[in-house]
Scaffold this motif. Structure first.
Motif, PDB file in Angstrom:
ATOM      1  N   HIS A 143      48.858   0.684  34.128  1.00 44.54           N
ATOM      2  CA  HIS A 143      50.112   1.177  34.702  1.00 44.54           C
ATOM      3  C   HIS A 143      50.987  -0.007  35.099  1.00 44.54           C
ATOM      4  O   HIS A 143      50.608  -0.806  35.946  1.00 44.54           O
ATOM      5  CB  HIS A 143      49.847   2.022  35.951  1.00 44.54           C
ATOM      6  N   LEU A 144      52.167  -0.088  34.525  1.00 41.04           N
ATOM      7  CA  LEU A 144      53.085  -1.167  34.887  1.00 41.04           C
ATOM      8  C   LEU A 144      53.695  -0.970  36.270  1.00 41.04           C
ATOM      9  O   LEU A 144      54.175  -1.928  36.884  1.00 41.04           O
ATOM     10  CB  LEU A 144      54.224  -1.250  33.862  1.00 41.04           C
ATOM     11  N   ASN A 145      53.713   0.260  36.751  1.00 38.70           N
ATOM     12  CA  ASN A 145      54.475   0.586  37.956  1.00 38.70           C
ATOM     13  C   ASN A 145      53.597   0.938  39.159  1.00 38.70           C
ATOM     14  O   ASN A 145      54.032   1.658  40.061  1.00 38.70           O
ATOM     15  CB  ASN A 145      55.442   1.738  37.670  1.00 38.70           C
ATOM     16  N   ARG A 146      52.396   0.445  39.203  1.00 41.59           N
ATOM     17  CA  ARG A 146      51.534   0.675  40.368  1.00 41.59           C
ATOM     18  C   ARG A 146      52.023  -0.141  41.570  1.00 41.59           C
ATOM     19  O   ARG A 146      52.570  -1.232  41.421  1.00 41.59           O
ATOM     20  CB  ARG A 146      50.093   0.285  40.046  1.00 41.59           C
ATOM     21  N   GLU A 147      51.782   0.400  42.769  1.00 41.98           N
ATOM     22  CA  GLU A 147      52.092  -0.304  44.010  1.00 41.98           C
ATOM     23  C   GLU A 147      50.844  -0.309  44.890  1.00 41.98           C
ATOM     24  O   GLU A 147      50.771   0.401  45.907  1.00 41.98           O
ATOM     25  CB  GLU A 147      53.272   0.359  44.717  1.00 41.98           C
ATOM     26  N   PRO A 148      49.842  -1.098  44.527  1.00 44.70           N
ATOM     27  CA  PRO A 148      48.553  -1.057  45.226  1.00 44.70           C
ATOM     28  C   PRO A 148      48.622  -1.488  46.690  1.00 44.70           C
ATOM     29  O   PRO A 148      47.804  -1.039  47.499  1.00 44.70           O
ATOM     30  CB  PRO A 148      47.678  -2.018  44.416  1.00 44.70           C
ATOM     31  N   LEU A 149      49.574  -2.315  47.052  1.00 43.02           N
ATOM     32  CA  LEU A 149      49.630  -2.782  48.442  1.00 43.02           C
ATOM     33  C   LEU A 149      49.955  -1.632  49.395  1.00 43.02           C
ATOM     34  O   LEU A 149      49.494  -1.632  50.543  1.00 43.02           O
ATOM     35  CB  LEU A 149      50.660  -3.897  48.596  1.00 43.02           C
ATOM     36  N   GLU A 150      50.731  -0.670  48.946  1.00 36.43           N
ATOM     37  CA  GLU A 150      51.017   0.483  49.781  1.00 36.43           C
ATOM     38  C   GLU A 150      49.750   1.266  50.084  1.00 36.43           C
ATOM     39  O   GLU A 150      49.559   1.768  51.201  1.00 36.43           O
ATOM     40  CB  GLU A 150      52.049   1.388  49.112  1.00 36.43           C
ATOM     41  N   GLU A 192      47.382  -9.128  41.372  1.00 38.83           N
ATOM     42  CA  GLU A 192      47.779  -7.929  40.645  1.00 38.83           C
ATOM     43  C   GLU A 192      49.232  -8.019  40.177  1.00 38.83           C
ATOM     44  O   GLU A 192      50.021  -8.782  40.738  1.00 38.83           O
ATOM     45  CB  GLU A 192      47.634  -6.687  41.544  1.00 38.83           C
ATOM     46  N   HIS A 193      49.568  -7.230  39.166  1.00 39.11           N
ATOM     47  CA  HIS A 193      50.977  -7.035  38.852  1.00 39.11           C
ATOM     48  C   HIS A 193      51.415  -5.738  39.514  1.00 39.11           C
ATOM     49  O   HIS A 193      50.614  -4.807  39.677  1.00 39.11           O
ATOM     50  CB  HIS A 193      51.253  -7.042  37.346  1.00 39.11           C
ATOM     51  N   VAL A 194      52.682  -5.679  39.931  1.00 36.55           N
ATOM     52  CA  VAL A 194      53.149  -4.570  40.760  1.00 36.55           C
ATOM     53  C   VAL A 194      54.525  -4.086  40.306  1.00 36.55           C
ATOM     54  O   VAL A 194      55.215  -4.754  39.531  1.00 36.55           O
ATOM     55  CB  VAL A 194      53.233  -4.991  42.247  1.00 36.55           C
ATOM     56  N   ARG A 195      54.890  -2.929  40.811  1.00 35.39           N
ATOM     57  CA  ARG A 195      56.232  -2.395  40.567  1.00 35.39           C
ATOM     58  C   ARG A 195      57.253  -3.246  41.318  1.00 35.39           C
ATOM     59  O   ARG A 195      57.078  -3.545  42.492  1.00 35.39           O
ATOM     60  CB  ARG A 195      56.321  -0.946  41.034  1.00 35.39           C
ATOM     61  N   MET A 196      58.307  -3.647  40.652  1.00 31.30           N
ATOM     62  CA  MET A 196      59.291  -4.554  41.238  1.00 31.30           C
ATOM     63  C   MET A 196      60.316  -3.751  42.038  1.00 31.30           C
ATOM     64  O   MET A 196      61.482  -3.608  41.654  1.00 31.30           O
ATOM     65  CB  MET A 196      59.944  -5.383  40.137  1.00 31.30           C
ATOM     66  N   SER A 197      59.886  -3.234  43.178  1.00 36.91           N
ATOM     67  CA  SER A 197      60.680  -2.288  43.949  1.00 36.91           C
ATOM     68  C   SER A 197      62.003  -2.869  44.438  1.00 36.91           C
ATOM     69  O   SER A 197      62.985  -2.133  44.620  1.00 36.91           O
ATOM     70  CB  SER A 197      59.868  -1.778  45.145  1.00 36.91           C
ATOM     71  N   GLU A 198      62.047  -4.171  44.683  1.00 39.80           N
ATOM     72  CA  GLU A 198      63.269  -4.784  45.190  1.00 39.80           C
ATOM     73  C   GLU A 198      64.289  -5.063  44.084  1.00 39.80           C
ATOM     74  O   GLU A 198      65.385  -5.562  44.356  1.00 39.80           O
ATOM     75  CB  GLU A 198      62.937  -6.067  45.947  1.00 39.80           C
ATOM     76  N   LEU A 254      64.735  -3.152  37.099  1.00 48.57           N
ATOM     77  CA  LEU A 254      63.449  -3.526  36.499  1.00 48.57           C
ATOM     78  C   LEU A 254      62.354  -2.546  36.898  1.00 48.57           C
ATOM     79  O   LEU A 254      61.467  -2.236  36.090  1.00 48.57           O
ATOM     80  CB  LEU A 254      63.075  -4.951  36.915  1.00 48.57           C
ATOM     81  N   ALA A 255      62.407  -2.059  38.127  1.00 46.41           N
ATOM     82  CA  ALA A 255      61.428  -1.067  38.568  1.00 46.41           C
ATOM     83  C   ALA A 255      61.540   0.210  37.731  1.00 46.41           C
ATOM     84  O   ALA A 255      60.527   0.795  37.314  1.00 46.41           O
ATOM     85  CB  ALA A 255      61.619  -0.758  40.050  1.00 46.41           C
ATOM     86  N   LYS A 256      62.775   0.630  37.488  1.00 48.39           N
ATOM     87  CA  LYS A 256      62.985   1.823  36.669  1.00 48.39           C
ATOM     88  C   LYS A 256      62.523   1.582  35.234  1.00 48.39           C
ATOM     89  O   LYS A 256      61.933   2.471  34.602  1.00 48.39           O
ATOM     90  CB  LYS A 256      64.474   2.195  36.684  1.00 48.39           C
ATOM     91  N   LEU A 257      62.746   0.378  34.743  1.00 57.65           N
ATOM     92  CA  LEU A 257      62.280   0.040  33.394  1.00 57.65           C
ATOM     93  C   LEU A 257      60.759   0.106  33.326  1.00 57.65           C
ATOM     94  O   LEU A 257      60.203   0.600  32.331  1.00 57.65           O
ATOM     95  CB  LEU A 257      62.773  -1.361  33.016  1.00 57.65           C
ATOM     96  N   GLN A 258      60.083  -0.357  34.368  1.00 52.99           N
ATOM     97  CA  GLN A 258      58.627  -0.248  34.413  1.00 52.99           C
ATOM     98  C   GLN A 258      58.189   1.218  34.374  1.00 52.99           C
ATOM     99  O   GLN A 258      57.218   1.561  33.694  1.00 52.99           O
ATOM    100  CB  GLN A 258      58.091  -0.924  35.676  1.00 52.99           C
ATOM    101  N   ASP A 259      58.914   2.071  35.112  1.00 51.81           N
ATOM    102  CA  ASP A 259      58.587   3.499  35.108  1.00 51.81           C
ATOM    103  C   ASP A 259      58.730   4.093  33.708  1.00 51.81           C
ATOM    104  O   ASP A 259      57.887   4.876  33.263  1.00 51.81           O
ATOM    105  CB  ASP A 259      59.523   4.248  36.068  1.00 51.81           C
ATOM    106  N   VAL A 260      59.809   3.711  33.017  1.00 51.03           N
ATOM    107  CA  VAL A 260      60.079   4.249  31.683  1.00 51.03           C
ATOM    108  C   VAL A 260      59.032   3.768  30.673  1.00 51.03           C
ATOM    109  O   VAL A 260      58.582   4.535  29.806  1.00 51.03           O
ATOM    110  CB  VAL A 260      61.497   3.859  31.228  1.00 51.03           C
ATOM    111  N   LEU A 261      58.647   2.512  30.789  1.00 47.25           N
ATOM    112  CA  LEU A 261      57.727   1.919  29.810  1.00 47.25           C
ATOM    113  C   LEU A 261      56.264   2.299  30.040  1.00 47.25           C
ATOM    114  O   LEU A 261      55.455   2.229  29.110  1.00 47.25           O
ATOM    115  CB  LEU A 261      57.848   0.393  29.841  1.00 47.25           C
TER     116      LEU A 261
END
Length: 202
Positions: free
Chosen positions: A162-169, A133-139, A143-150
């Motif tokens: 969704h560019l900013n999903r965090e499925p592992l959580e 999967e592709h995930v939100r780059m929380s670290e 870039l994480a904020k950019l994913q949220d904006v886009l």
């Protein structure tokens, strides 16, 4: 899913698949064994990578993607069965599958946790879940904020992705025990192998 999106999906993705995803898919999907469930088979890109599986039961909610996937059945070395179904409501009996595969699909599933719970139910105790999967780059906060904006615009163009999903959580809220994730391309993509720790129902 819009009708036009499946018609261009392979053309857009093929260069990325050849240059970036080929080795990832080959290594991950090559681990699938026994009776396999594939979540969101899309245009059938994973079909050639199944080598150890006995058979694959693939769900795909979009009929236009299914039609494209049929063209790739000839590249599969094992029987593949198609179902028009959603991940949140799987049409299979409990404890049916030895392996579940999902690649680049949880970004579009409306209720990710519900889908994971369904997968937990229909897979056997000790079954393996293989994710790419592709995930939100929380670290990487910028870039994480950019994913949220886009993401709002991206969802409209890329049919709900969704560019900013965090499925592992969310996966950690199930009975799947996750092995150490492997990250790629600066943390944008991840592969996960997890084991269903539920007890066998009597």
């Amino acid at each position: 899913m819009r009708k036009w999106f499946p018609s261009i999906y392979d053309k857009v993705m093929n260069p990325i698949e050849r240059r970036a995803f080929y080795s990832i898919r080959k290594q991950l999907i090559g681990k699938a064994e026994g009776k396999v469930l594939e979540i969101g088979a899309g245009s059938g890109v994973n079909f050639p990578y199944y080598k150890k599986a006995q058979e694959v039961h693939a769900i795909e909610p979009n009929m236009y993607m299914q039609k494209r996937a049929v063209n790739k059945l000839q590249s599969a070395a094992i029987p593949i069965h198609f179902y028009e179904a959603s991940a949140e409501k799987l049409p299979f009996a409990d404890n049916s599958f030895d392996t579940v595969v999902a690649t680049l699909v949880f970004c579009t599933i409306p209720d990710v946790l519900k889908a994971f719970k369904e997968i937990e139910k229909v897979s056997k105790p000790d079954a393996t879940l293989l994710l790419f999967e592709h995930v939100r780059m929380s670290e990487k906060p910028f870039l994480a904020k950019l994913q949220d904006v886009l993401t709002p615009g991206w969802k409209r163009v890329c049919d709900g992705c969704h560019l900013n999903r965090e499925p592992l959580e969310l996966l950690q809220q199930t009975r799947f025990l996750v092995k150490e994730p492997i990250y790629y391309f600066g943390g944008l993509f991840v592969t996960v192998e997890a084991t269903n720790s539920k007890e066998c129902s009597k």
